[in-house]
Design a protein around this motif. Structure first.
Motif, short mmCIF file in Angstrom:
data_model
loop_
_atom_site.label_atom_id
_atom_site.label_comp_id
_atom_site.label_asym_id
_atom_site.label_seq_id
_atom_site.Cartn_x
_atom_site.Cartn_y
_atom_site.Cartn_z
N GLU A 194 28.26 80.86 13.68
CA GLU A 194 28.79 81.65 12.56
C GLU A 194 30.24 82.04 12.78
N ALA A 195 30.82 81.72 13.93
CA ALA A 195 32.23 82.02 14.20
C ALA A 195 33.08 80.80 13.86
N LYS A 196 34.28 81.07 13.35
CA LYS A 196 35.19 79.96 13.03
C LYS A 196 36.03 79.70 14.27
N THR A 197 35.50 78.87 15.15
CA THR A 197 36.12 78.60 16.43
C THR A 197 36.06 77.11 16.72
N GLY A 198 37.01 76.64 17.51
CA GLY A 198 37.15 75.20 17.70
C GLY A 198 35.94 74.51 18.26
N GLY A 199 35.17 75.19 19.11
CA GLY A 199 34.00 74.57 19.72
C GLY A 199 32.99 74.07 18.72
N ASN A 200 32.84 74.79 17.60
CA ASN A 200 31.90 74.35 16.57
C ASN A 200 32.32 73.00 15.99
N TYR A 201 33.60 72.82 15.83
CA TYR A 201 34.10 71.60 15.21
C TYR A 201 34.13 70.45 16.21
N ALA A 202 34.40 70.77 17.47
CA ALA A 202 34.35 69.74 18.50
C ALA A 202 32.94 69.16 18.60
N ALA A 203 31.93 70.03 18.43
CA ALA A 203 30.54 69.58 18.52
C ALA A 203 30.16 68.65 17.38
N SER A 204 30.95 68.64 16.32
CA SER A 204 30.60 67.84 15.15
C SER A 204 31.31 66.50 15.10
N ILE A 205 32.26 66.27 15.99
CA ILE A 205 33.11 65.08 15.87
C ILE A 205 32.33 63.78 15.98
N LEU A 206 31.44 63.68 16.95
CA LEU A 206 30.69 62.44 17.16
C LEU A 206 29.89 62.06 15.92
N SER A 207 29.21 63.03 15.35
CA SER A 207 28.42 62.74 14.14
C SER A 207 29.31 62.42 12.95
#
Length: 356
Positions: A194-207
């Motif tokens: 629920e936080a707008k932080t880079g780790g959330n987006y890094a986790a989505s790159i592969l997919s």
């Protein structure tokens, strides 16, 4: 109120020509805002300076432990000749919620908004006048402590940069294809989803790469525990119109509380729609598609505003939404939200902050 020191650039950059393509987030304006933080001192030295590189120690916290948050909003050339910001107070509130989750010192909401207003006022000539164009605003906070150890940083920078942008989807409001991810997960309740932080987006790159390779624009995430409850799209929250009702996943701690999402919920309720926020099993969507009650699907977010969805892919099954075109409600919502942002539709909810 911040006492912001302004140093104007002595070498202004050439602005994009009218016909130049504005790929999202690739061109930046003449100036940026910076404010520093030191433990025991608090936030200090707010300033607007020429846009340029920043110098950080190789051991800075942001590089090794990812202690950073960001936001995204836009400034628009309004039809009355002024400049409009859309609900910047909500970005300030969300930034502080994200900061709290990552143990970053909060910034007073009024200071957050003031910094945006003064920077946009200085660089407002960069806002494109073409349809569906705007000035993207990216505030972010990073830990800068030069220390290799897992603890909160003692030093931070709050920075705001601006980027003139065209439509998020260059093809326009055409419905997009969504890949439903069933191999990987992005976040779980209790984590940082629920936080707008880079780790959330890094986790989505592969997919996201996998989806693009298959011809799909975005990834729709399922929950990380049961792997069946719908959460959000990579850059958007998701909505479904099923048998006349508007349905969207409830905020559960692993879904970003989108500002456009909140706006759409309010608007739909005012228009008389039954809006349901709940845990949605992907099987419910499949069933609605099979029995013909899945009427529309769309995403909401700052970048795209409203993004109609024409098809959903789950494994080998492709679910085309109605005729694959833009739904009536999706179009109406797009017209309403963008109309408010541009001043074409009267702001009756107090969502617009004007910069004259």
């Amino acid at each position: 109120m911040l006492d912001i020191k302004v140093t104007k650039t002595e070498t202004p950059k050439a602005k994009p020509a009218k016909d130049d393509p504005l790929l999202f987030g690739t061109i930046f304006t003449d100036h940026m805002f910076i404010m520093d933080y030191a433990e025991g001192k608090g936030w200090y030295d707010p300033r607007i300076v020429p846009y340029g590189d920043i110098t950080l120690p190789p051991a800075a916290t942001i590089f090794h432990y990812g202690q950073g948050v960001f936001e995204g909003l836009k400034a628009y050339n309004a039809v009355d000749g002024g400049v409009n910001l859309f609900r910047p107070d909500m970005n300030a509130k969300r930034s502080n919620r994200s900061s709290d989750r990552l143990c970053i010192p909060e910034i007073p909401e009024e200071d957050f908004v003031q910094a945006i207003e003064e920077l946009v006022e200085l660089d407002k000539d960069w806002i494109p006048n073409e349809p569906d164009h705007s000035l993207y605003i990216r505030p972010f906070i990073i830990g800068t402590d030069p220390f290799l150890g897992l603890r909160t940083s003692a030093y931070y920078k709050f920075i705001i940069i601006l980027s003139p942008v065209g439509p998020y989807y260059p093809e326009g409001l055409d419905p997009v294809g969504i890949w439903i991810e069933d191999d990987y997960v992005r976040a779980v309740r209790g984590g940082i989803g629920e936080a707008k932080t880079g780790g959330n987006y890094a986790a989505s790159i592969l997919s996201q790469v996998k989806a693009h390779d298959e011809g799909y624009s975005q990834v729709l995430w399922l929950d990380g525990v049961y792997r069946k409850y719908i959460e959000e799209v990579g850059a958007m929250n998701i909505f479904f119109k099923i048998d006349g009702k508007v349905v969207t996943p409830m905020l559960n701690g692993s879904i970003l509380p989108g500002i456009t999402r909140d706006s759409v919920i309010q608007i739909c309720k005012e228009w008389g729609y039954d809006v349901i926020e709940k845990r949605i099993d992907i099987a419910e969507i499949e069933e609605a598609w099979k029995n013909g009650t899945l009427e529309e699907v769309w995403g909401t977010g700052t970048a795209a505003v409203i993004s109609p969805v024409g098809k959903l892919r789950m494994g080998d099954e492709i679910m085309q939404v109605q005729d694959g075109g833009i739904g009536e409600l999706s179009q109406r919502l797009y017209d309403e939200v963008t109309g408010i942002q541009l001043g074409k539709v009267k702001d009756t909810r107090g969502w617009i902050v004007k910069i004259d």
